[in-house]
Design an enzyme around this catalytic site. Structure first.
Site, PDB file in Angstrom:
ATOM      1  N   ARG A 115       0.823  -1.214   0.000  1.00  0.00           N
ATOM      2  CA  ARG A 115       0.000   0.000   0.000  1.00  0.00           C
ATOM      3  C   ARG A 115       0.855   1.261   0.000  1.00  0.00           C
ATOM      4  NH1 ARG A 115      -3.818  -2.744   4.480  1.00  0.00           N
ATOM      5  NH2 ARG A 115      -1.791  -3.657   4.891  1.00  0.00           N
TER       6      ARG A 115
ATOM      7  N   HIS B 205      12.830   7.851  12.893  1.00  0.00           N
ATOM      8  CA  HIS B 205      11.640   7.003  12.757  1.00  0.00           C
ATOM      9  C   HIS B 205      10.355   7.840  12.880  1.00  0.00           C
ATOM     10  CE1 HIS B 205      10.258   2.565  13.257  1.00  0.00           C
ATOM     11  NE2 HIS B 205       9.355   3.276  12.578  1.00  0.00           N
ATOM     12  N   ILE B 206      10.194   8.782  11.952  1.00  0.00           N
ATOM     13  CA  ILE B 206       9.069   9.714  12.003  1.00  0.00           C
ATOM     14  C   ILE B 206       8.090   9.518  10.846  1.00  0.00           C
ATOM     15  CG2 ILE B 206      10.344  11.450  13.303  1.00  0.00           C
ATOM     16  CD1 ILE B 206      10.730  12.993  10.640  1.00  0.00           C
TER      17      ILE B 206
ATOM     18  N   ARG C 235       7.380  -9.551  -4.429  1.00  0.00           N
ATOM     19  CA  ARG C 235       7.404 -11.015  -4.501  1.00  0.00           C
ATOM     20  C   ARG C 235       6.771 -11.523  -5.792  1.00  0.00           C
ATOM     21  NH1 ARG C 235       4.837 -12.441   1.249  1.00  0.00           N
ATOM     22  NH2 ARG C 235       3.666 -10.580   0.665  1.00  0.00           N
TER      23      ARG C 235
ATOM     24  N   GLU D 258      17.733   0.436  16.537  1.00  0.00           N
ATOM     25  CA  GLU D 258      17.316   1.778  16.968  1.00  0.00           C
ATOM     26  C   GLU D 258      16.726   1.715  18.384  1.00  0.00           C
ATOM     27  OE1 GLU D 258      12.955   2.499  15.093  1.00  0.00           O
ATOM     28  OE2 GLU D 258      14.555   2.450  13.594  1.00  0.00           O
TER      29      GLU D 258
ATOM     30  N   ARG E 203      11.945  -0.932   7.641  1.00  0.00           N
ATOM     31  CA  ARG E 203      12.292  -1.260   9.021  1.00  0.00           C
ATOM     32  C   ARG E 203      13.808  -1.401   9.084  1.00  0.00           C
ATOM     33  NH1 ARG E 203       8.277   0.324  10.895  1.00  0.00           N
ATOM     34  NH2 ARG E 203       6.797  -0.684  12.326  1.00  0.00           N
TER      35      ARG E 203
END
Length: 333
Positions: free
Chosen positions: A160, A287-288, A181, A269, A240
């Site tokens: 998405r 990580h915002i 994939r 992190e 990630r």
């Protein structure tokens, strides 16, 4: 339920808590932004039927052992690699997440990092703040970056968020290729072309990584993949930590292949690889990806709804491990 279920909210998310939570449950909230230490956490988990966590909380077998009454772990995040889902499943504990509401904010942040890295925004701003500009003045060849409009964008992971990024690329007149994939139906691909990962890395001027983290995607982008990128290309990771090898990207940035990077997530992190901190050709964000007022508020509300649905006998809308429903523990504290 014959008694009000007990819920632990592991840290301050929003204030005040939604009425639908406080009216339906006995709520214990850690009213601090920092995580509880292990001893305090385990003490407060005893007797809990539900727990609401964020991406900074590591839910493991120790949590489950401390909370034998636990029925649901609801995370206010799209990703759930901070939760040992297999252990939860074995314990009959439902895991829920908040995937849909993060798409636009995260896609926007991805574009912010593409633009900032390609146009050397971080380094040029630091130079300006240092006071160097008045003493030297303007030069024609100052802070030359890479074009974005009319170039090729490669999207690794066409879920998405990847699709939302592809739709935004149309405004920049970009050719878009993607690796997944499997290829998507044309209607979902937003005009993007399916290619192998090797071809994407070879052809793209800007590469953005948006795949979920799993053992299969650990270091999906490592030294070998980085060496296949164009000299001067841009790499952005909003997926990630661990999907990109942080040590390898630091070494590759020093060599100019890629020429710039924008990172919002990191291995281990909140610790960041020290070599990344020393580089001028990388834009670093803490990580915002979902950090807008509206998005974070909606995430928390959905996490609350998931939690209450699980404890009140309804199937949560966003259930990570539906196989737990077969145990019929849902709604029975």
């Amino acid at each position: 339920m014959d008694e009000m279920p007990r819920v632990l909210v592991t840290r301050r998310f929003v204030t005040p808590l939604p009425a639908m939570l406080t009216q339906s449950c006995v709520v214990d909230i850690n009213d601090r932004h920092e995580a509880l230490d292990a001893a305090a956490l385990h003490a407060r988990l005893r007797g809990c039927h539900g727990v609401l966590v964020g991406a900074g909380d590591r839910v493991d077998a120790g949590w489950l052992a401390a909370a034998p009454s636990l029925r649901v772990v609801s995370t206010a995040s799209m990703g759930f690699n901070h939760i040992d889902v297999a252990a939860c499943t074995r314990a009959g504990v439902l895991v829920t997440n908040t995937p849909d509401v993060v798409v636009d904010a995260t896609a926007d942040l991805g574009w912010l990092l593409i633009m900032a890295a390609a146009r050397r925004l971080g380094a040029s701003e630091r130079w300006l703040r240092s006071g160097a500009w008045p003493g030297r003045g303007w030069r024609f060849d100052d802070w030359l970056g890479a074009d974005v409009s009319g170039t090729t964008l490669g999207i690794v992971g066409m879920g998405r968020i990847g699709q939302a990024i592809a739709r935004r690329a149309a405004g920049f007149r970009m050719r878009v290729c993607y690796h997944n994939r499997k290829p998507l139906p044309d209607a979902q691909a937003a005009g993007a072309q399916y290619v192998s990962l090797e071809a994407l890395l070879r052809e793209a001027d800007h590469v953005i990584v948006v795949v979920p983290y799993s053992p299969a995607t650990h270091h999906l982008i490592g030294a070998r993949e980085l060496a296949r990128m164009k000299p001067g290309a841009t790499l952005v990771n909003i997926a990630r930590g661990g999907v990109v090898d942080d040590g390898a990207i630091a070494e590759a940035l020093r060599a100019g292949r890629p020429g710039a990077a924008g990172l919002d997530v990191y291995e281990g992190e909140p610790e960041v690889h020290p070599e990344l901190l020393a580089l001028e050709n990388v834009v670093l964000a803490p990580h915002i990806g979902t950090a807008t007022v509206a998005t974070r508020s909606t995430m928390f509300s959905l996490a609350v709804r998931n939690l209450l649905d699980a404890m009140q006998g309804r199937r949560p809308a966003h259930l990570v491990n539906p196989e737990v429903l077969a145990t019929e523990r849902i709604g029975d504290p």
